[in-house]
Write a protein that holds these residues in place. Structure first.
Motif, PDB file in Angstrom:
ATOM      1  N   GLU A 112      51.611  18.589  49.679  1.00  0.00           N
ATOM      2  CA  GLU A 112      51.180  19.837  49.031  1.00  0.00           C
ATOM      3  C   GLU A 112      51.549  21.026  49.911  1.00  0.00           C
ATOM      4  O   GLU A 112      51.183  21.075  51.082  1.00  0.00           O
ATOM      5  CB  GLU A 112      49.662  19.759  48.776  1.00  0.00           C
ATOM      6  CG  GLU A 112      48.968  21.065  48.465  1.00  0.00           C
ATOM      7  CD  GLU A 112      49.506  21.811  47.246  1.00  0.00           C
ATOM      8  OE1 GLU A 112      49.593  21.212  46.163  1.00  0.00           O
ATOM      9  OE2 GLU A 112      49.858  23.004  47.409  1.00  0.00           O
ATOM     10  N   ALA A 146      46.728  25.383  40.550  1.00  0.00           N
ATOM     11  CA  ALA A 146      46.280  26.550  39.781  1.00  0.00           C
ATOM     12  C   ALA A 146      44.904  26.285  39.177  1.00  0.00           C
ATOM     13  O   ALA A 146      44.246  27.192  38.677  1.00  0.00           O
ATOM     14  CB  ALA A 146      47.294  26.872  38.692  1.00  0.00           C
ATOM     15  N   LYS A 153      37.906  26.288  32.230  1.00  0.00           N
ATOM     16  CA  LYS A 153      37.611  25.908  30.840  1.00  0.00           C
ATOM     17  C   LYS A 153      38.267  24.556  30.637  1.00  0.00           C
ATOM     18  O   LYS A 153      39.386  24.336  31.092  1.00  0.00           O
ATOM     19  CB  LYS A 153      38.253  26.898  29.851  1.00  0.00           C
ATOM     20  CG  LYS A 153      37.526  28.200  29.705  1.00  0.00           C
ATOM     21  CD  LYS A 153      38.213  29.078  28.673  1.00  0.00           C
ATOM     22  CE  LYS A 153      39.550  29.586  29.117  1.00  0.00           C
ATOM     23  NZ  LYS A 153      39.572  30.501  30.225  1.00  0.00           N
ATOM     24  N   GLU A 492      52.173  20.349  34.196  1.00  0.00           N
ATOM     25  CA  GLU A 492      52.597  21.598  33.564  1.00  0.00           C
ATOM     26  C   GLU A 492      54.013  21.995  33.971  1.00  0.00           C
ATOM     27  O   GLU A 492      54.757  22.566  33.180  1.00  0.00           O
ATOM     28  CB  GLU A 492      51.611  22.717  33.945  1.00  0.00           C
ATOM     29  CG  GLU A 492      51.764  23.945  33.095  1.00  0.00           C
ATOM     30  CD  GLU A 492      50.557  24.867  33.149  1.00  0.00           C
ATOM     31  OE1 GLU A 492      49.923  24.973  34.222  1.00  0.00           O
ATOM     32  OE2 GLU A 492      50.265  25.483  32.121  1.00  0.00           O
ATOM     33  N   ILE A 500      44.148  22.304  32.548  1.00  0.00           N
ATOM     34  CA  ILE A 500      43.603  21.377  33.543  1.00  0.00           C
ATOM     35  C   ILE A 500      43.517  19.945  32.990  1.00  0.00           C
ATOM     36  O   ILE A 500      43.972  18.985  33.611  1.00  0.00           O
ATOM     37  CB  ILE A 500      42.206  21.866  33.997  1.00  0.00           C
ATOM     38  CG1 ILE A 500      42.345  23.217  34.707  1.00  0.00           C
ATOM     39  CG2 ILE A 500      41.508  20.840  34.878  1.00  0.00           C
ATOM     40  CD1 ILE A 500      41.031  23.945  34.946  1.00  0.00           C
TER      41      ILE A 500
HETATM   42  C1  FAD Z   1      43.764  32.126  37.287  1.00  0.00           C
HETATM   43  C2  FAD Z   1      44.025  30.917  36.413  1.00  0.00           C
HETATM   44  C3  FAD Z   1      43.071  30.547  35.478  1.00  0.00           C
HETATM   45  C4  FAD Z   1      43.267  29.407  34.699  1.00  0.00           C
HETATM   46  N1  FAD Z   1      42.260  28.996  33.858  1.00  0.00           N
HETATM   47  C5  FAD Z   1      42.376  27.823  33.214  1.00  0.00           C
HETATM   48  C6  FAD Z   1      41.308  27.314  32.445  1.00  0.00           C
HETATM   49  O1  FAD Z   1      40.257  27.923  32.328  1.00  0.00           O
HETATM   50  N2  FAD Z   1      41.469  26.111  31.813  1.00  0.00           N
HETATM   51  C7  FAD Z   1      42.636  25.405  31.900  1.00  0.00           C
HETATM   52  O2  FAD Z   1      42.714  24.319  31.326  1.00  0.00           O
HETATM   53  N3  FAD Z   1      43.675  25.864  32.627  1.00  0.00           N
HETATM   54  C8  FAD Z   1      43.566  27.053  33.287  1.00  0.00           C
HETATM   55  N4  FAD Z   1      44.606  27.509  34.047  1.00  0.00           N
HETATM   56  C9  FAD Z   1      45.856  26.733  34.037  1.00  0.00           C
HETATM   57  C10 FAD Z   1      45.702  25.467  34.876  1.00  0.00           C
HETATM   58  O3  FAD Z   1      45.239  25.806  36.133  1.00  0.00           O
HETATM   59  C11 FAD Z   1      47.049  24.748  34.922  1.00  0.00           C
HETATM   60  O4  FAD Z   1      47.416  24.427  33.606  1.00  0.00           O
HETATM   61  C12 FAD Z   1      46.962  23.470  35.727  1.00  0.00           C
HETATM   62  O5  FAD Z   1      46.488  23.739  37.024  1.00  0.00           O
HETATM   63  C13 FAD Z   1      48.331  22.782  35.811  1.00  0.00           C
HETATM   64  O6  FAD Z   1      48.215  21.653  36.616  1.00  0.00           O
HETATM   65  P1  FAD Z   1      49.434  21.004  37.401  1.00  0.00           P
HETATM   66  O7  FAD Z   1      48.852  20.009  38.324  1.00  0.00           O
HETATM   67  O8  FAD Z   1      50.461  20.554  36.440  1.00  0.00           O
HETATM   68  O9  FAD Z   1      50.102  22.182  38.244  1.00  0.00           O
HETATM   69  P2  FAD Z   1      49.465  23.180  39.305  1.00  0.00           P
HETATM   70  O10 FAD Z   1      48.015  23.304  39.140  1.00  0.00           O
HETATM   71  O11 FAD Z   1      50.300  24.402  39.232  1.00  0.00           O
HETATM   72  O12 FAD Z   1      49.696  22.463  40.709  1.00  0.00           O
HETATM   73  C14 FAD Z   1      50.944  22.340  41.300  1.00  0.00           C
HETATM   74  C15 FAD Z   1      50.765  22.150  42.791  1.00  0.00           C
HETATM   75  O13 FAD Z   1      52.045  21.839  43.353  1.00  0.00           O
HETATM   76  C16 FAD Z   1      52.180  22.492  44.592  1.00  0.00           C
HETATM   77  N5  FAD Z   1      53.598  22.687  44.880  1.00  0.00           N
HETATM   78  C17 FAD Z   1      54.474  23.494  44.239  1.00  0.00           C
HETATM   79  N6  FAD Z   1      55.704  23.396  44.794  1.00  0.00           N
HETATM   80  C18 FAD Z   1      55.610  22.520  45.806  1.00  0.00           C
HETATM   81  C19 FAD Z   1      56.538  22.019  46.757  1.00  0.00           C
HETATM   82  N7  FAD Z   1      57.810  22.424  46.750  1.00  0.00           N
HETATM   83  N8  FAD Z   1      56.089  21.142  47.679  1.00  0.00           N
HETATM   84  C20 FAD Z   1      54.789  20.727  47.692  1.00  0.00           C
HETATM   85  N9  FAD Z   1      53.872  21.182  46.816  1.00  0.00           N
HETATM   86  C21 FAD Z   1      54.269  22.058  45.873  1.00  0.00           C
HETATM   87  C22 FAD Z   1      51.444  23.814  44.393  1.00  0.00           C
HETATM   88  O14 FAD Z   1      51.037  24.368  45.630  1.00  0.00           O
HETATM   89  C23 FAD Z   1      50.275  23.402  43.513  1.00  0.00           C
HETATM   90  O15 FAD Z   1      49.130  23.100  44.265  1.00  0.00           O
HETATM   91  C24 FAD Z   1      44.460  28.647  34.834  1.00  0.00           C
HETATM   92  C25 FAD Z   1      45.435  29.041  35.772  1.00  0.00           C
HETATM   93  C26 FAD Z   1      45.221  30.162  36.554  1.00  0.00           C
HETATM   94  C27 FAD Z   1      46.277  30.575  37.559  1.00  0.00           C
END
Ligand code: FAD
Length: 518
Positions: A112, A146, A153, A492, A500
């Motif tokens: 990460e 994120a 939610k 995502e 989430i």
């Molecule tokens: C302010 C905000 C509010 C939100 N509110 C909601 C909500 O209420 N309900 C909801 O369902 N969704 C919400 N979302 C969206 C939700 O957070 C995302 O849809 C979800 O987190 C996506 O999950 P993910 O694991 O696919 O990606 P992410 O959560 O984006 O995680 C990706 C991870 O990969 C890591 N990463 C990236 N590149 C690299 C690399 N090169 N090497 C190592 N690590 C890396 C990043 O640091 C990050 O920690 C919100 C987002 C934000 C920003």
């Protein structure tokens, strides 16, 4: 005996703490003493009419004890010596991929780029106060991805893609309130999420998984259509047999890397727009038909709006009642806004993304030169415009809602929850016509659907650009990339989740796929 029943209560009823027992006994025509326990299965608010009702779905236990345990048990085993699966990114997709690996008897090794939840807080403060974006640790990057400093939610439309209930139960197992199992619109809140995320990390480590923070992946060594090793920013190489790529949709460097290595990507339609912020009492008065304060038993009101404008959907996205607008940029030189709220949703503002669908095949012909990254470049350009018009800091460009729709600069702006501050800007002319003209028509239509919504007391704030990924990383039925057989695009960032819960479910699926034949 257990009987499932449905009750409708008034707000006056709800004021009595023993009301469910009384009403359940009446409904079943039995004495209260025969009821040994009541489990609330679902609770929702019906505010369509001035007399607000609360709908309950209950399991009533009659002369029978309430079960103490949930049907879901999480039997994690020691995987410290098991075969490894490498997971890049520790957002919801990466976290649940890691947990599922442990359940299946494999050792997750998570890489990460960001920091743990505690250390990440300092970087969030720096964005809000000093306008400095740490490009590895911000509202999108770091432990929990994120999802950590998000609104929390927990709705999803991807009910067919996995066991939603299991993810909810797992969140409760890791410290989330049991209320999320009951509410029709479950919500954890940004103040409670970091602890849940920390508990997940501790559990993964306890059972022998590894999590490496501040470890950015910068390259892959590929041989015979397989990733042989993962290259880190410090130059170290990690040999690997399986890679789950869960880097989220803000990790542009990963899209650039894959594109440079000629690993197949596909442009994907997405949505962009602005965030609108109203005083919460305006939304409460519209939704709850009240003139003053809302009833103390009612939560801050929310809304969901959609309107077709010139063949494209204009809709509300990630509505945060009682919440804050936050700076969600992942690099300096860009301004991106998003929303979140604390568990009690007690801030005085209501905000929501209002976005327009963008069809990458039809809407952005000038960006064709960027190939499959055309949507990403379009998104990036708008974020730069927001940065420049916001005053080249994390302050965001803004306009009163009525001025935006009527096309004039605002001489003053309303108060806001957005900490870095606002800069009055002609958003009506800054946004591309494709987005701006549809938003303006959309807001007018919303004002007719919700009387009082279209008001000069609201601000529109730019730009809401990261609603979903503008790029899809393809995968086959076995969830592998079609060209790289041990690469599992996930969550995502791959284009397989939109929040989430869907990201968590996709993480589980990718873990199940990644261990096949290992
Ligand atoms: C302010 C905000 C509010 C939100 N509110 C909601 C909500 O209420 N309900 C909801 O369902 N969704 C919400 N979302 C969206 C939700 O957070 C995302 O849809 C979800 O987190 C996506 O999950 P993910 O694991 O696919 O990606 P992410 O959560 O984006 O995680 C990706 C991870 O990969 C890591 N990463 C990236 N590149 C690299 C690399 N090169 N090497 C190592 N690590 C890396 C990043 O640091 C990050 O920690 C919100 C987002 C934000 C920003």
């Amino acid at each position: 005996m257990v009987k499932d029943i449905q009750l409708r209560l008034t707000l006056k009823d709800e004021e009595r703490s023993d009301i469910l027992l009384i009403k359940a006994a009446q409904y079943l025509s039995i004495p209260k003493s025969e009821i040994s326990g009541i489990k609330v299965l679902r609770k929702s608010i019906d505010a369509r009419k001035p007399k607000i009702m609360l709908n309950y779905k209950l399991s009533v236990y009659i002369k029978e004890a309430l079960p103490e345990k949930s049907n879901y048990q999480f039997n994690y085993k020691d995987v410290s010596k098991a075969k490894p699966v490498h997971i890049i990114g520790f957002g919801p997709a990466g976290m649940w991929a890691a947990l599922r690996c442990i359940e299946l008897g494999f050792k997750p090794i998570v890489l990460e780029r960001g920091k743990n939840v505690q250390d990440r807080r300092r970087d969030l403060k720096a964005i809000n106060q000093d306008h400095h974006v740490n490009e590895d640790s911000n509202y999108c990057f770091g432990e929990g991805g994120a999802g950590t400093y998000s609104d929390g939610k927990l709705y999803t439309r991807s009910l067919k893609r996995g066991d939603v209930r299991k993810i909810f139960e797992n969140l409760v197992f890791h410290g989330a309130t049991e209320q999320i199992l009951v509410d029709a619109h479950p919500h954890i809140g940004t103040n409670k999420l970091p602890k849940v995320v920390q508990n997940i990390r501790e559990n993964i480590i306890k059972y022998g998984g590894e999590i490496h923070f501040e470890t950015r992946v910068t390259d892959f060594n590929i041989k015979n259509n397989k990733i042989e090793s993962i290259v880190l920013q410090n130059g170290n190489e990690i040999p690997t047999a399986r890679v789950i790529l869960a880097t989220g949709h803000s990790a542009r460097d990963i899209y650039y890397l894959l594109d440079k290595k000629k690993i197949q990507l596909k442009a994907k339609s997405f949505a962009m727009g602005v965030r609108v912020e109203h005083p919460q009492h305006i939304i409460d008065s519209i939704q709850y038909h009240c003139s003053g304060e809302r009833h103390e038993l009612l939560p801050a009101a929310s809304y969901s709006l959609v309107q077709q404008v010139k063949d494209r959907g204009v809709y509300s996205f990630c509505m945060c009642p009682g919440g804050f607008i936050v700076p969600a940029a992942t690099a300096n030189g860009e301004v991106v806004v998003n929303g979140m709220s604390p568990s009690r949703r007690n801030n005085k503002f209501a905000n929501s993304g209002i976005v327009v669908e963008i069809n990458v095949d039809k809407d952005i012909p000038k960006y064709e030169q960027f190939g499959e990254l055309k949507g990403l470049e379009y998104q990036k350009n708008l974020e730069r415009i927001a940065f420049t018009s916001g005053g080249r800091t994390q302050a965001a460009p803004a306009q009163r809602l009525t001025d935006f729709v009527e096309g004039r600069l605002s001489t003053t702006l309303n108060d806001t929850s957005y900490q870095p501050g606002l800069n009055s800007s002609p958003m009506h002319s800054l946004l591309p016509k494709l987005i701006g003209s549809r938003l303006r028509k959309g807001f007018q239509a919303f004002g007719k659907k919700m009387r009082g919504y279209y008001t000069e007391e609201a601000n529109v704030i730019g730009v809401e650009s990261r609603t979903s990924s503008p790029v899809n990383i393809p995968r086959t039925e076995t969830l592998e990339h079609p060209e790289i057989s041990n690469l599992f695009p996930c969550g995502e960032g791959g284009g397989y989740a939109g929040g989430i819960i869907s990201a968590a479910m996709d993480g589980e699926r990718c873990a199940e796929a990644a261990i096949v034949g290992l």
